[in-house]
Motif scaffolding. Sequence first.
Motif, PDB file in Angstrom:
ATOM      1  N   ASP A  58       3.301  -6.357 -10.890  1.00 37.84           N
ATOM      2  CA  ASP A  58       3.971  -5.419  -9.984  1.00 37.84           C
ATOM      3  C   ASP A  58       4.500  -6.137  -8.756  1.00 37.84           C
ATOM      4  O   ASP A  58       5.438  -5.690  -8.106  1.00 37.84           O
ATOM      5  CB  ASP A  58       2.993  -4.319  -9.581  1.00 37.84           C
ATOM      6  CG  ASP A  58       2.576  -3.547 -10.805  1.00 37.84           C
ATOM      7  OD1 ASP A  58       3.399  -2.794 -11.313  1.00 37.84           O
ATOM      8  OD2 ASP A  58       1.444  -3.757 -11.285  1.00 37.84           O
ATOM      9  N   THR A  72       0.848  -1.198   0.000  1.00 38.02           N
ATOM     10  CA  THR A  72       0.000   0.000   0.000  1.00 38.02           C
ATOM     11  C   THR A  72       0.884   1.248   0.000  1.00 38.02           C
ATOM     12  O   THR A  72       0.651   2.176   0.774  1.00 38.02           O
ATOM     13  CB  THR A  72      -0.934   0.017   1.234  1.00 38.02           C
ATOM     14  OG1 THR A  72      -0.120  -0.177   2.399  1.00 38.02           O
ATOM     15  CG2 THR A  72      -2.002  -1.035   1.184  1.00 38.02           C
ATOM     16  N   LYS A  98       6.326   2.083   2.669  1.00 36.83           N
ATOM     17  CA  LYS A  98       6.859   0.912   1.971  1.00 36.83           C
ATOM     18  C   LYS A  98       6.721  -0.383   2.771  1.00 36.83           C
ATOM     19  O   LYS A  98       6.793  -1.469   2.218  1.00 36.83           O
ATOM     20  CB  LYS A  98       8.347   1.123   1.655  1.00 36.83           C
ATOM     21  CG  LYS A  98       8.662   1.963   0.452  1.00 36.83           C
ATOM     22  CD  LYS A  98       8.047   1.498  -0.841  1.00 36.83           C
ATOM     23  CE  LYS A  98       8.590   0.207  -1.394  1.00 36.83           C
ATOM     24  NZ  LYS A  98       8.018  -0.106  -2.735  1.00 36.83           N
TER      25      LYS A  98
HETATM   26  S1  SF4 Z   1       5.118  -2.630  -3.683  1.00 30.81           S
HETATM   27 FE1  SF4 Z   1       5.320  -1.626  -5.675  1.00 30.81          FE
HETATM   28  S2  SF4 Z   1       3.446  -2.080  -6.789  1.00 30.81           S
HETATM   29 FE2  SF4 Z   1       3.084  -2.567  -4.635  1.00 30.81          FE
HETATM   30  S3  SF4 Z   1       2.138  -0.756  -3.771  1.00 30.81           S
HETATM   31 FE3  SF4 Z   1       4.338  -0.561  -3.445  1.00 30.81          FE
HETATM   32  S4  SF4 Z   1       5.154   0.537  -5.207  1.00 30.81           S
HETATM   33 FE4  SF4 Z   1       3.078  -0.166  -5.724  1.00 30.81          FE
END
Ligand code: SF4
Length: 511
Positions: free
Chosen positions: A245, A200, A317
């Motif tokens: 992703d 997220t 993150k």
């Molecule tokens: S891990 Fe990568 S794809 Fe997933 S939410 Fe974070 S930036 Fe977006």
Amino acid sequence: MILCCPNVLRSPVVDNKLYSLGLLYLRNAARQAGYESILVDAYFLELTVEETVKRILREDNPFLYGFMINSPEMLKSALSIIQRLPRDDYKGGRVPVVLGGIYPSLEYRGLMEANDEIDLVVRGEGEETLRYVLEALRDSKGFGGIPGLSWRTGSKVCHNSDRQPASDLDVFGDYDPGTISGVMPEMSWTISSSRGCSGTCSFCLVGLNFGKKGVWRGHSAQWVADHVEEMTGKYGARHIRFVDDEFVGCERSADRAMEITELLKKRKVRPKFSIMCRSDTVRRYPEVFKKLRSCGLANVFLGIESGNDEVLSRLNKRHSVEDSMKAVSILCDLNVRVQGGNIVFHPWMSEETALKDISFFQGLLEKHDKFVFFTLNGVDIFRDAGLGDGYEGQGGNWQLKWEAQDEKMQAIFSLWMRIERTILFPALASLGTITPRIRRDLCFWQLKAFKGLITGFKDDKRYREGILFEIFLEICGFLRMHGSQKVMKSFLARRTSTPEMEKEVCFERHY
Ligand code: SF4
Ligand code: B12
């Protein structure tokens, strides 16, 4: 029906040429509803607007024009195409234009109000909604009641309720990659084996395209193995890129990855492949990566982003600097190449965060010869992504323009952007194919040059001119060492320091 992905300018750091999987899924959905469609992937085929129009006009009486739009630039390109298309020939009205993709999915209101040539917007996952649109057109029914659709009637624009994303992706996935037109470069075979991400992160739009952040849905392991087998066996693919992703992230995806490896081993299918994921994932599931490696995993794009824990937590993150160090070690020890994503420039950067990032990435490069990054990147602040909440940015609605709170860092950032556009990007474009060794040397070069700016910065014009010239000379030296005379000539022909011309020389023109 025409399904088109318009072409846009591409930066020289985008060294790949990938086709639009979304279009293949949509054609498949249309076919399941009894309609044939022509795919015009102008980005993949590198067509100009005129060439794209010409290609579309080869088809007799299309009854629907569909465009994939992932950014404002793609919309601009699509609008120039749409303006050149005949539209007055469908059931007494005009041939409708439908848009889909992440940009209209989030920006449908403003976009339909501002552009009355757009009749329909399919929001989010497209397959089911497109099928219903096709049926409504065939039966001359209205569009009311089709979830996931925005539509125009006279001067009014209506927005139906959202569509729930499908629970089983395999039902959409029966497409044939052999039907892609154009020559497939060796490194361009792709597969999208999942949608969404369990992460997220506050700057990211990915989950929102399919409705909600934090939700991951995967094709079954069986489907993935079948498609990989088809691409390698029937079409001779030797390297496959998973554009997911998050190939491995949550427990379900980790279990699925194990299943996929079992199936590929059993079938003796062993292409090289690359995936994307986060650092914490690698640390959490090292045994999964070991298995993937034994099955052909060659490259991982790792969303590292920062060498500062405070910045990582602002970006939400959900991993730490230590996770990233560990993840890079695990992967490099497995002999997997790692490309690290970074976000060094952001509104909250300070001399301290920047210097910490520099030494963190320098440390990774020194310790692991399989580690690289491309360029030093800044964050995108999208209105809908979360990071923009409470942030007073300027500019458009979709993407907020930002400036660093620290004035010195903002001035350094502006200078770095100028160096990137007028020196680094033209150098990259001149080099053409970039070997891993050159890429690594460029990483070291960028960190050194950026550090030099921070430690020696003076806020006056003479300093700026001097440093630009110095860096220009350094890059000339770099190109002399790594490239041929032709490379150097091409660089000198591209370069200019006139601000109005930056865009012209820094990006290849594709339309
Ligand atoms: S891990 Fe990568 S794809 Fe997933 S939410 Fe974070 S930036 Fe977006
Ligand atoms: C692979 C990929 C690429 C490839 C392939 C491009 C492509 N068009 O598929 C390449 C490398 C060429 C590429 C280029 C770019 N990309 Co890209 N790309 C991706 C990635 C990783 C996967 C796309 C994918 O295959 N998804 C799987 C398929 C099944 O989903 P889909 O494409 O979204 O399509 C579904 C729906 O959106 C909808 N739909 C889409 N189009 C249409 C059209 C119609 C008519 C209908 C009815 C429905 C519909 O239905 C489809 C099926 O459900 C995504 C991230 C992501 N997960 O989406 C970024 C992403 C879409 N890309 C992005 C960007 C910015 C770009 C570029 C503009 C970058 C640039 N400046 O050059 C270019 C644009 C060029 C282009 N023509 O797309 C951004 C877009 C958002 C943003 N930040 O602005 C994303 C979200 C990445 C990111 N996190 O920033 N990209």
